[in-house]
Enzyme design. Structure first.
Site, PDB file in Angstrom:
ATOM      1  N   GLY A  57       0.766  -1.234   0.000  1.00 32.99           N
ATOM      2  CA  GLY A  57       0.000   0.000   0.000  1.00 32.99           C
ATOM      3  C   GLY A  57       0.797   1.283   0.000  1.00 32.99           C
ATOM      4  CB  VAL A  58       4.324   2.214   0.440  1.00 32.77           C
ATOM      5  CG1 VAL A  58       4.216   1.885   1.902  1.00 32.77           C
ATOM      6  CG2 VAL A  58       5.083   1.131  -0.299  1.00 32.77           C
ATOM      7  N   GLY A  59       2.510   2.336  -2.611  1.00 31.06           N
ATOM      8  CA  GLY A  59       2.502   2.912  -3.953  1.00 31.06           C
ATOM      9  C   GLY A  59       3.615   2.430  -4.860  1.00 31.06           C
TER      10      GLY A  59
ATOM     11  CB  SER B 225      16.217  -5.444  16.512  1.00 29.33           C
ATOM     12  OG  SER B 225      14.853  -5.714  16.268  1.00 29.33           O
TER      13      SER B 225
ATOM     14  CE  LYS C 157      13.740  -2.576  13.883  1.00 31.51           C
ATOM     15  NZ  LYS C 157      15.006  -3.136  14.402  1.00 31.51           N
TER      16      LYS C 157
END
Length: 775
Positions: free
Chosen positions: A357-359, A677, A720
C-alpha cells in the site's frame, strides 16, 4: 399512379409464405385465430387479408410482428382435413395495406387500403416487359428447374404488374425479398426490381456452373475429400483469395519482411513459413507452426518509443502522481540525466521494497509516464515453474512463451517499463526454480541475449527498464538480489498521509462514488482523525478504504435525505465510520516496572512491541511466551545471562536466579515474532523487574545485546522510527553504529523524536529507567 380504397376484412397471418395478386394456391390453416378469421370470411363476402409474419417461430403474432402490406384475397374453397387442419383455396386480388387494427381477441379484424393497378401501359412498360421476359427465358435455360411451359404461360400476360408478380413467384427468393417486391407499388419500379433480381440470379447460376466445371476437371483423383478441397479452392479463386493458403503465405511473408527482425530470426521465420506451406492444413503440425510464426510476428523486434528526456517535465509528473518518495524520484531523474548525456545507457533494474500500500506499482506507472514509455506489468506471485519465465518447448501440447516474452508482446515496443510485481513471492518445486530463470532476465550483462524455450531465438532485453517490487527482501535469493538496485520505501508519515489523502485518494473516491467536490467536503481534522484512529499501517490502502466508506455514507445521505452538501469534521467522524478502532499513541499512560517498548520491523512496515517481565518465587526457571522465534528466544537467553553475570554492578541480588522464576512475555501471542533487535529491550525489562525501577513510558528501543553488554546495530531504522512516532513515543534508543541511518528518517519525524545513541547496555539503562541504575 394507383388508387386507394378502404375496406374492413378478417386477417390471416402466414408463416414462411407470401401470396401475390392474381395467384391461386392452397393453404393449410391450423391456428385457432386463423380458423376463426376464415370462418368469418366465409360468412361475409369471402374476402380475407393475407400478410406474412416477420418471425416464423412465433405462434401467436401481434400486429407489430406482421408486415403491414399484404394481399387482399378471395376464399374460393374450404375443406376440413382429418387431422383437424383446414385446407383453403385462395385467389390473390389486390395489394393492400393495414390502415387500422380493429379487433384482435378471437381473430384479427383490420381496415385495409386496397391499391388498384392502372390498366393503361406506355412504351416504357412494354420495353420493360420484353426485357423481363428475355431475362426469364435465359434464366430458365441456365436453371433447368423451371419448365418451358411456365415460360409459355407467362408470355401471354399483358398486364406489366401481374407479369412481374408471377415471375417473382417462380424465383427461388428469400421471403424478405419477395415481400420487398410485394411492397413495390409502382409498376415500373417493380419491373426494374424483378429484372435486377433475375440478372443477379443468372450471374450466380453461371458462377456455380463455372465452379462446377472447374471442380469436374480436377476429379481425376476422385476422392471425396479432394473434391471438396478443389471446390473450396474454386470458390476462393472467384472471391479473389489467391487460392486460400497461397494468399495466406504471401501475407505472412510480407509481414515477416516488414517486421524488421534480426537476420537470424527472419531466416528462421521464413524457414518455418516454407514448412507451413508444405504441411497439409488438416495436420496438427500446421497449427503448431502457424502459432510459432504468429508469435514471432507479435513480438516487437525493433519498434521503440523515443524517451522524453525533459528532466523538469519528468519531475513534475512524479511529484504530481506521488507525494514524498524522494529517493526513488531522485534515482529516476539521475537515470534520465545520464541517458541524456550518453544516449546509450542500458536499462536500470530497480527493486522497490516496502510494505503493502505504499505505492510501488503506481510509482512504476508514473515512471513510465515520465519517460514516455509503454508500461507492462507481470505478477510473479505464486510462480513456481521455471517454464513460466522461460516458456515451454514447442514439442509440448499447448506450448507458449514465458511471461517475459508475453509481457513484451503486450508492451509492443523493445524499451518499455516492465514491472515484475511481487518478485519475493516466487517459490520453487520439482518443476524448477523460477528465480534462477530470472537471473538472466535481470542481469544487465546477459539480458541482451535472453533465451526463451518457445521462441528459441535470442531476444534483446537490454533496452527494457525493469522495476521489481517486493515486501520482504529476506525471501529473495541472494544472486537475484545482487542484480538489482534496491530502493526501500519505508512508509508514510502522518503528514504525508494527510497530503496523499487530500490530493489523491479523496478526489479519486469522490469521483468513483458519483459525487462532486461541492457535495462532499472532508475537513483536514477529519482526515487526520481517519489516519490516527481508524488506520494503523505503513501504506495508505486502509486509509483509502475508510475514505471510500465516508463517500458511500455520503451518497446514501444525499440520495435518501435529499441533502445537497455533506461536511465531515473530526466530531462527526464516528457517524460515518463508527467507533474509533485504534488509540492514538500506544505508549503506556504511566511509567511501569518490567514493561519495555521495543521497535520491530515487519513485512508490512514498522511496529512497536511491549515486552513484559514478571517474577515469581522459584528456582531461576526462564519462561518465554508470545510465539517467539528462535532468534528472539536466543536474545532472551543472552539478556538473562548478561543480567546474571552483572547482577552486582546492576544493584541486583546475585542469587536472584535461585529465588525467582522469570517469565518474559510479548503480547499478541497468536502473532509470530522474530528478529535480531530485541536484546536491549529484554535486558531493560529484566533489570527493571529485578530492581523495581520503572521504565520511561515515552522511550522505545531497538538493538541486539552481546553477553558482555555491547549493543549491536540493526536494520529498518526508518520503519521503526515511523512506528515509534505513530505510537506516540518521543525518545528512541538505538545502536551508535546506526547513526548514519538517521538521515534516512523524514525530517518532520526527526524533529519530533530525540535519538539516544548507545554502544553499551549501561547507556541503555541510564536513558530508559526513570532514575537510571546505580553503578
Amino acid at each position: 399512379m394507383t388508387n386507394k380504397k378502404e375496406i374492413i376484412v378478417p386477417l390471416l397471418p402466414l408463416r414462411g409464405l407470401l401470396v401475390y395478386p392474381t395467384m391461386v394456391l392452397h393453404l393449410d390453416v391450423g391456428r385457432d385465430k386463423s380458423v376463426q378469421a376464415l370462418e368469418k370470411a366465409m360468412v361475409d363476402d369471402h374476402l380475407i387479408f393475407l400478410t406474412t409474419q416477420k418471425d416464423i417461430s412465433i405462434d401467436e403474432p401481434d400486429s407489430n410482428e406482421l408486415y403491414h402490406l399484404g394481399t387482399l384475397t378471395r376464399v374460393k374453397q374450404m375443406l376440413k382435413l382429418p387431422n383437424g387442419t383446414i385446407r383453403v383455396l385462395v385467389e390473390g386480388l389486390k395489394r393492400a395495406k393495414i390502415a387500422e387494427v380493429l379487433d384482435d381477441e378471437d381473430y384479427f379484424s383490420v381496415k385495409v387500403e386496397a391499391f388498384e393497378e392502372p390498366e393503361s401501359r406506355d412504351v416504357e412498360d412494354q420495353a420493360l416487359m420484353r426485357t423481363l421476359l428475355s431475362h426469364f427465358e435465359q434464366y430458365i435455360k441456365v436453371s433447368k428447374k423451371i419448365s418451358t411451359e411456365t415460360f409459355t404461360s407467362v408470355t401471354d400476360i399483358e398486364e406489366p404488374g401481374r407479369l412481374a408478380d408471377i415471375i417473382a413467384s417462380h424465383l427461388p427468393l428469400k421471403l424478405k425479398e419477395k415481400q420487398e417486391i410485394l411492397e413495390t407499388i409502382n409498376i415500373k419500379d417493380r419491373l426494374n426490381r424483378v429484372i435486377s433480381i433475375i440478372h443477379n440470379e443468372k450471374e450466380v447460376l453461371n458462377l456455380e456452373k463455372k465452379i462446377g466445371n472447374r471442380v469436374k476437371k480436377s476429379m481425376e483423383r476422385t476422392q471425396k475429400e479432394y473434391y471438396l478441397r478443389e471446390q473450396m479452392k474454386a470458390i476462393q479463386t472467384e472471391l479473389g483469395d489467391k487460392e486460400g493458403k497461397t494468399g495466406e503465405i504471401a501475407d505472412l511473408k510480407a509481414k515477416i519482411t516488414e517486421a524488421n527482425m534480426p537476420s537470424n530470426v527472419e531466416n528462421t521465420a521464413l524457414k518455418e513459413l516454407n514448412r507451413y506451406e508444405k504441411v497439409p492444413s488438416s495436420s496438427a503440425e500446421s497449427s503448431v507452426i502457424r502459432n510459432y510464426i504468429d508469435w514471432l510476428l507479435a513480438i516487437p523486434w525493433s519498434k521503440e518509443t523515443v524517451d522524453d528526456l525533459n528532466i523538469n517535465k519528468a519531475e513534475k509528473i512524479l511529484d504530481r502522481d506521488h507525494y514524498g518518495l524522494e529517493k526513488v524520484k531522485e534515482r529516476v531523474l539521475e537515470y534520465l540525466a545520464v541517458q541524456q548525456l550518453t544516449n546509450s545507457l542500458k536499462g536500470p533494474i530497480l527493486c522497490l521494497v516496502g510494505p503493502p500500500g505504499v505505492g510501488k506499482t503506481s510509482l512504476a506507472k508514473s515512471i513510465a509516464s515520465s519517460l514516455n514509455r509503454n508500461f507492462v506489468r507481470v505478477s510473479l506471485g505464486g510462480v513456481r515453474d521455471e517454464s513460466e519465465i522461460r516458456g515451454h518447448r514447442r514439442t509440448y501440447v499447448g506450448a507458449m512463451p514465458g511471461r517475459v516474452i508475453q509481457g513484451m508482446k503486450k508492451a509492443g515496443t523493445v524499451n518499455p517499463v516492465f514491472l515484475l510485481d511481487e518478485i519475493d513471492k516466487m517459490s520453487n518445486d520439482f518443476r524448477g526454480d523460477p528465480s534462477s530463470a530470472m537471473l538472466e532476465v535481470l542481469d544487465p550483462e546477459q539480458n541482451h541475449n535472453f533465451s526463451d524455450h518457445y521462441i528459441e531465438e535470442t531476444y534483446d532485453l537490454s533496452k527494457v527498464m525493469f522495476i521489481a517490487t517486493a515486501n520482504n527482501l529476506s525471501t529473495i535469493p541472494g544472486p537475484l538480489l545482487d542484480r538489482m538496485e534496491v530502493i526501500s520505501i519505508a512508509g508514510y508519515t502522518e503528514h504525508e498521509k494527510l497530503h496523499i489523502a487530500k490530493d489523491h485518494l479523496l478526489p479519486k473516491q469522490i469521483k468513483e462514488h458519483g459525487l462532486s467536490k461541492s457535495q462532499l467536503q472532508v475537513r483536514d481534522d477529519a482526515v487526520q482523525g481517519v489516519v490516527r484512529y481508524y488506520t494503523r499501517e505503513a501504506g495508505v490502502r486502509s486509509l483509502e478504504r475508510q475514505l471510500a466508506g465516508i463517500c458511500r455514507k455520503t451518497a446514501k445521505i444525499i440520495v435518501s435525505e435529499t441533502k445537497k452538501r455533506v461536511v465531515v469534521t473530526a466530531k462527526s467522524l464516528e457517524d460515518f465510520l463508527g467507533k474509533k478502532r485504534f488509540r492514538y499513541g500506544q505508549a503506556e499512560l504511566e511509567d511501569q516496572v518490567g514493561i519495555a517498548t521495543g521497535l520491530a520491523y515487519t513485512t508490512v512496515g514498522g511496529d512497536t512491541l511491549q515486552i513484559e517481565v514478571s517474577l515469581s518465587k522459584g528456582k531461576g526457571k526462564l519462561v518465554l511466551t508470545g510465539k517467539l522465534g528462535d532468534v528472539m528466544k536466543e536474545s532472551a537467553q543472552a539478556a538473562f545471562s548478561y543480567v546474571r553475570s552483572n547482577a552486582k554492578e546492576l544493584g541486583i541480588d546475585e542469587n536472584f536466579h535461585e529465588k525467582f522464576d522469570i517469565h518474559i512475555h510479548v503480547p499478541e501471542g497468536a502473532v509470530p515474532k522474530d528478529g535480531p533487535s530485541a536484546g536491549i529491550t529484554m535486558t531493560t525489562a529484566l533489570v527493571s523487574a529485578l530492581t523495581g525501577v520503572p521504565i520511561r513510558r515515552e522511550v522505545g528501543m531497538t538493538g541486539e545485546v552481546t553477553l558482555r553488554g555491547r549493543v549491536l546495530p540493526i536494520g529498518g531504522l526508518k520503519e521503526k522510527s515511523l512506528s515509534a512516532h505513530r505510537a506516540g513515543l518521543t525518545k528512541i534508543i538505538l545502536p551508535k553504529d546506526n547513526e548514519k541511518d538517521i538521515d534516512d528518517i523524514p525530517e518532520s519525524i526527526r524533529e519530533e523524536l530525540s535519538f539516544v545513541l548507545v554502544s553499551h547496555v549501561d547507556e541503555v539503562l541510564k536513558a530508559a529507567l526513570v532514575d537510571g541504575v546505580e553503578q
